[in-house]
Design a protein around this motif. Structure first.
Motif, PDB file in Angstrom:
ATOM      1  N   VAL A  38       0.819  -1.204   0.000  1.00 23.85           N
ATOM      2  CA  VAL A  38       0.000   0.000   0.000  1.00 23.85           C
ATOM      3  C   VAL A  38       0.856   1.259   0.000  1.00 23.85           C
ATOM      4  N   VAL A  39       0.557   2.182  -0.911  1.00 22.75           N
ATOM      5  CA  VAL A  39       1.099   3.537  -0.858  1.00 22.75           C
ATOM      6  C   VAL A  39      -0.083   4.492  -0.949  1.00 22.75           C
ATOM      7  N   ASP A  40      -1.072   4.270  -0.069  1.00 18.68           N
ATOM      8  CA  ASP A  40      -2.315   5.016  -0.113  1.00 18.68           C
ATOM      9  C   ASP A  40      -2.146   6.357   0.572  1.00 18.68           C
ATOM     10  N   PRO A  41      -3.258   7.130   0.733  1.00 18.16           N
ATOM     11  CA  PRO A  41      -3.131   8.435   1.363  1.00 18.16           C
ATOM     12  C   PRO A  41      -2.520   8.389   2.749  1.00 18.16           C
ATOM     13  N   GLY A  42      -2.349   7.190   3.348  1.00 19.78           N
ATOM     14  CA  GLY A  42      -1.691   7.103   4.636  1.00 19.78           C
ATOM     15  C   GLY A  42      -0.231   6.725   4.542  1.00 19.78           C
ATOM     16  N   HIS A  43       0.300   6.552   3.328  1.00 20.19           N
ATOM     17  CA  HIS A  43       1.635   5.976   3.225  1.00 20.19           C
ATOM     18  C   HIS A  43       2.505   6.582   2.141  1.00 20.19           C
ATOM     19  N   THR A  44       2.400   7.859   1.861  1.00 20.97           N
ATOM     20  CA  THR A  44       3.259   8.430   0.814  1.00 20.97           C
ATOM     21  C   THR A  44       3.148   9.949   0.776  1.00 20.97           C
ATOM     22  N   THR A  45       4.023  10.560  -0.021  1.00 23.35           N
ATOM     23  CA  THR A  45       3.904  11.980  -0.352  1.00 23.35           C
ATOM     24  C   THR A  45       4.200  12.154  -1.833  1.00 23.35           C
ATOM     25  N   ILE A  46       3.248  12.736  -2.567  1.00 23.92           N
ATOM     26  CA  ILE A  46       3.459  13.033  -3.982  1.00 23.92           C
ATOM     27  C   ILE A  46       3.050  14.478  -4.243  1.00 23.92           C
ATOM     28  N   ILE A  47       3.689  15.104  -5.229  1.00 23.87           N
ATOM     29  CA  ILE A  47       3.390  16.494  -5.565  1.00 23.87           C
ATOM     30  C   ILE A  47       3.697  16.738  -7.030  1.00 23.87           C
ATOM     31  N   ALA A  48       2.935  17.632  -7.644  1.00 17.96           N
ATOM     32  CA  ALA A  48       3.230  18.111  -8.994  1.00 17.96           C
ATOM     33  C   ALA A  48       2.855  19.584  -9.053  1.00 17.96           C
ATOM     34  N   ILE A  49       3.704  20.391  -9.686  1.00 16.77           N
ATOM     35  CA  ILE A  49       3.421  21.823  -9.797  1.00 16.77           C
ATOM     36  C   ILE A  49       3.719  22.300 -11.210  1.00 16.77           C
ATOM     37  N   GLU A  50       2.970  23.319 -11.630  1.00 16.82           N
ATOM     38  CA  GLU A  50       3.228  23.970 -12.902  1.00 16.82           C
ATOM     39  C   GLU A  50       4.224  25.111 -12.696  1.00 16.82           C
ATOM     40  N   PHE A  51       5.117  25.303 -13.663  1.00 17.15           N
ATOM     41  CA  PHE A  51       5.958  26.489 -13.660  1.00 17.15           C
ATOM     42  C   PHE A  51       5.894  27.127 -15.035  1.00 17.15           C
ATOM     43  N   ASN A  52       6.576  28.218 -15.205  1.00 11.93           N
ATOM     44  CA  ASN A  52       6.527  28.962 -16.453  1.00 11.93           C
ATOM     45  C   ASN A  52       7.267  28.188 -17.544  1.00 11.93           C
ATOM     46  N   GLY A  53       6.542  27.281 -18.226  1.00 18.03           N
ATOM     47  CA  GLY A  53       7.147  26.518 -19.310  1.00 18.03           C
ATOM     48  C   GLY A  53       7.145  25.024 -19.117  1.00 18.03           C
TER      49      GLY A  53
END
Length: 219
Positions: free
Chosen positions: A8-23
């Motif tokens: 399991v890597v569910d909402p209790g077992h991980t950290t993920i992120i994605a962000i937009e930048f200029n380009g």
């Protein structure tokens, strides 16, 4: 045990992120995978390619999330061949959303889709069951509970490529960044940090070891 039978890597077992930048976009994740109270993999890469310039960040059942990513990767290859050009990021996110919704009772997975295409530039999409929303940033997993305030306060549109990479994760000595904060505070997040940067020129993947990440005590 999740329906897919994997750890399991569910909402209790991980950290993920994605962000937009200029380009373009930057995706990041920790690498710890748990099965119940046990850590079963310390270095899983939770950033999975869907096409040349489209990636997804995985959370939920590892087996379920990886299966969705593999299916979408295949479908996008077929789609790009049919249309004679690279697929759009929204198309990838829509495929993820459709599969997640159709099998919402059987699968336990939450994927953030991000990438670059010539029509929309850098884009981030949050998908969850029937949800599909484009956002300037998306954070998921248990570690997100510790960093939402930081991201809300510090993220701003128009950041450069380097600023965005440093915002997601960077080496010490450095100011706080999102993944380091989450991995320091959240007991279910840890290991190494994976980061993928995508723009019109291509895709860059990096791994930052745990002992290279800043901690609260460095400041």
């Amino acid at each position: 045990v999740p329906p897919g039978g994997g750890p399991v890597v569910d909402p209790g077992h991980t950290t993920i992120i994605a962000i937009e930048f200029n380009g373009g976009v930057v995706l990041g994740s920790d690498s710890r995978v748990s099965a119940g109270a046990s850590v079963v993999n310390r270095v899983m890469n939770k950033l999975s390619p869907l096409h040349d310039k489209i990636y997804c960040a995985l959370s939920g059942s590892a087996a379920d999330a990886q299966t969705i990513a593999e299916i979408v990767n295949y479908q996008l290859d077929v789609h790009s061949t049919e249309i004679g050009e690279d697929p759009q990021v929204r198309s990838a996110a829509t495929l993820v959303r459709n599969i997640s919704y159709k099998y919402k009772e059987e699968l336990s997975a939450h994927l953030i889709v991000a990438g670059w295409d010539r029509r929309g530039g850098g884009q981030v999409f949050a998908t969850l069951n029937g949800l599909l929303t484009r956002q300037p940033f998306a954070v998921g997993g248990s570690g997100s509970l510790y960093v939402y305030g930081f991201v809300d306060a510090e993220y701003h549109r128009g950041m450069s490529r380097k600023e965005s990479q440093q915002f997601v994760v960077n080496r010490k000595p450095a100011a706080y960044n999102t993944l380091s904060l989450a991995m320091n505070r959240d007991g279910s997040s840890g290991g190494v940090a994976y980061i993928v940067t995508i723009d019109e020129h291509g895709t860059e993947e990096k791994v930052i070891l745990g002992n290279q990440l800043p901690t609260f005590f460095d400041q």
